[in-house]
Design an enzyme around this catalytic site. Structure first.
Site, short mmCIF file in Angstrom:
data_model
loop_
_atom_site.label_atom_id
_atom_site.label_comp_id
_atom_site.label_asym_id
_atom_site.label_seq_id
_atom_site.Cartn_x
_atom_site.Cartn_y
_atom_site.Cartn_z
CB CYS A 32 -3.99 11.93 3.53
SG CYS A 32 -3.59 10.19 3.58
CG HIS A 65 -0.47 14.19 4.05
ND1 HIS A 65 -0.49 13.44 5.20
CD2 HIS A 65 -0.64 13.32 3.01
CE1 HIS A 65 -0.67 12.18 4.87
NE2 HIS A 65 -0.76 12.08 3.56
CG ASN A 92 0.49 8.84 4.65
OD1 ASN A 92 -0.19 9.44 5.47
ND2 ASN A 92 0.17 8.75 3.38
N1 ACO Z 1 9.73 -2.86 -1.89
C1 ACO Z 1 10.36 -3.23 -3.02
N2 ACO Z 1 9.78 -3.10 -4.24
C2 ACO Z 1 8.56 -2.55 -4.29
C3 ACO Z 1 7.86 -2.15 -3.13
C4 ACO Z 1 8.50 -2.32 -1.91
N3 ACO Z 1 7.92 -1.96 -0.74
N4 ACO Z 1 6.66 -1.64 -3.50
C5 ACO Z 1 6.60 -1.74 -4.83
N5 ACO Z 1 7.74 -2.28 -5.32
C6 ACO Z 1 8.11 -2.57 -6.69
C7 ACO Z 1 6.91 -2.70 -7.59
O1 ACO Z 1 6.40 -4.01 -7.54
C8 ACO Z 1 7.51 -2.39 -8.93
O2 ACO Z 1 8.16 -3.53 -9.42
P1 ACO Z 1 8.09 -3.92 -10.97
O3 ACO Z 1 8.72 -2.76 -11.70
O4 ACO Z 1 8.88 -5.18 -11.03
O5 ACO Z 1 6.64 -4.06 -11.27
C9 ACO Z 1 8.55 -1.34 -8.63
O6 ACO Z 1 8.83 -1.45 -7.20
C10 ACO Z 1 8.12 0.06 -8.94
O7 ACO Z 1 6.83 0.28 -8.40
P2 ACO Z 1 6.12 1.66 -8.51
O8 ACO Z 1 4.80 1.58 -7.80
O9 ACO Z 1 6.08 2.12 -9.94
O10 ACO Z 1 7.15 2.58 -7.71
P3 ACO Z 1 7.16 4.12 -7.46
O11 ACO Z 1 8.45 4.69 -7.76
O12 ACO Z 1 5.92 4.80 -8.05
O13 ACO Z 1 7.00 4.21 -5.87
C11 ACO Z 1 5.35 4.63 -4.20
C12 ACO Z 1 5.88 3.66 -5.24
C13 ACO Z 1 6.39 4.82 -3.14
C14 ACO Z 1 4.08 4.04 -3.60
C15 ACO Z 1 5.03 5.97 -4.88
O14 ACO Z 1 4.29 5.80 -6.05
C16 ACO Z 1 4.28 6.89 -3.97
O15 ACO Z 1 4.73 7.28 -2.92
N6 ACO Z 1 3.08 7.32 -4.39
C17 ACO Z 1 2.29 8.21 -3.59
C18 ACO Z 1 1.31 7.41 -2.87
C19 ACO Z 1 1.05 7.92 -1.50
O16 ACO Z 1 1.86 8.50 -0.84
N7 ACO Z 1 -0.16 7.67 -1.06
C20 ACO Z 1 -0.53 7.98 0.24
C21 ACO Z 1 -1.88 8.52 0.35
S1 ACO Z 1 -2.17 9.86 -0.72
C22 ACO Z 1 -1.22 10.98 -0.18
O17 ACO Z 1 -0.98 11.00 0.96
C23 ACO Z 1 -0.73 12.03 -1.09
#
Ligand code: ACO
Length: 329
Positions: free
Chosen positions: A119, A256, A286
């Site tokens: 990224c 990004h 993304n």
């Molecule tokens: N739909 C519904 N529920 C979901 C989904 C979905 N698509 N995905 C995960 N969940 C659930 C999980 O299973 C979890 O359930 P549980 O509590 O019963 O176990 C719950 O939602 C919470 O999951 P988390 O992963 O803790 O949720 P969070 O608030 O952290 O959001 C996310 C997840 C959106 C991925 C976030 O962490 C994020 O955006 N992180 C950055 C990652 C990123 O952008 N990476 C890209 C590359 S690196 C970069 O570009 C910077």
């Protein structure tokens, strides 16, 4: 020595982009994996993403973006000395996407290669190109970010498949004599970082030398989020310090586009108004290395970014890699 004291300045003379025709909405995704539009919008800001058609490859997206940038620059492909493509999703393991783009543009001169920083790839490629220009080795450069992340996703993993999309963006850089003033147009400073200790937080579980397969993207989202905000805030601060600017001098952050909450948290930590952040994650999701030039293209075309504006590009990705570039438009 300050980065402002150089002989050659890389001016960004044009931008272009390309998005595949097919749009995949959150609602359509929710029909195939256990998720909802509300969850995706609330946690990420993403509403839709573009998906490349069967047979449409990263080099096709990159070539379309490059053609648009060249057309906006008003220069022919033969005037380009170097092509750098940032991608983590090449058509083939080798040769590079860049050499395929070179051929598709009908070029037989110059040289072309890919940069792999996921990224952060576009910021890395921009820094590489800028250093070739500062060294006086090239005059006109195409820097492209292009990805088909849809091909790396595990479409049964709701934690990752909702986050990504396909696309490409390109800029044309031209070497201009530097005035060595804070009002110089072009790339004023770049900063790159990496830290391989965090491999397991974001990686693809395949590759030619390990599994002999392409593999799927794997991520620990919550931890990536935390590192992203910390690293991006630090690298933006350092890039400003390198060049003697303050956060208040920045007209637009062109980040990004990973997650709307990362964009807002980073701006807030820098003490900047979130209105100064270009946001396209809602429409593009993304797109990895393509996301910064795609966002740049949107904001230049809709008139928000104007000649003379001070822009901060910033990105973070797998590796981890991260970086920033300060650019006067
Ligand atoms: N739909 C519904 N529920 C979901 C989904 C979905 N698509 N995905 C995960 N969940 C659930 C999980 O299973 C979890 O359930 P549980 O509590 O019963 O176990 C719950 O939602 C919470 O999951 P988390 O992963 O803790 O949720 P969070 O608030 O952290 O959001 C996310 C997840 C959106 C991925 C976030 O962490 C994020 O955006 N992180 C950055 C990652 C990123 O952008 N990476 C890209 C590359 S690196 C970069 O570009 C910077």
């Amino acid at each position: 020595m300050s980065e402002l004291h150089v002989r050659w300045r890389s001016q960004v003379i044009a931008v272009g982009s390309y998005l595949p025709e097919k749009i995949l909405t959150n609602a359509a995704l929710a029909a195939t994996v256990e998720t909802t539009d509300e969850w995706i919008v609330e946690r990420t800001g993403i509403r839709q993403r573009h998906i490349a058609a069967d047979g449409e490859m990263t080099s096709d997206l990159a070539t379309e973006a490059a053609k648009q940038a060249l057309s906006h620059a008003g220069i022919p492909a033969e005037a380009i000395d170097m092509i750098v493509v940032a991608t983590a999703t090449p058509d083939e393991t080798f040769p590079s996407v860049a050499t395929k783009v070179q051929h598709k543009l009908g070029m037989t001169r110059g040289f072309a290669f890919d940069v792999q920083a996921v990224c952060s790839g576009f910021v890395y490629a921009l820094a590489v190109a800028d250093n070739f220009i500062k060294a006086g080795q090239v005059t006109n450069v195409l820097v492209i970010g292009a990805e088909t992340f849809s091909r790396l996703l595990d479409w049964t993993d709701r934690g990752t498949c909702v986050l990504f999309g396909d696309g490409a963006g390109a800029v044309v850089l031209r070497a201009e004599k530097a005035q060595n003033s804070k009002t110089d147009r072009g790339i004023l400073a770049t900063r790159l970082h990496s830290d391989g200790r965090h491999h397991d937080l974001l990686y693809v579980d395949g590759g030619p030398s390990s599994t002999r397969t392409v593999g799927h993207l794997r991520m620990k989202g919550r931890e990536v989020f935390r590192h992203a905000v910390t690293n991006l805030t630090a690298v933006v601060g350092d890039t400003l310090a390198d060049s003697g600017f303050m956060p208040a001098d920045i007209d637009w952050i062109v980040p990004h586009q990973a997650n709307r909450r990362i964009l807002e948290a980073t701006a807030t930590k820098l003490g900047m108004n979130v209105d100064r952040v270009i946001v396209t994650v809602d429409r593009h999701a993304n797109t990895s290395a393509a996301s910064v030039p795609l966002a740049l293209n949107v904001a230049v075309n809709d008139g928000r970014i104007k000649p003379g504006d001070l822009l901060m590009f910033e990105a973070m990705g797998g590796g981890f890699t991260w970086g920033a570039a300060l650019v006067r438009w």
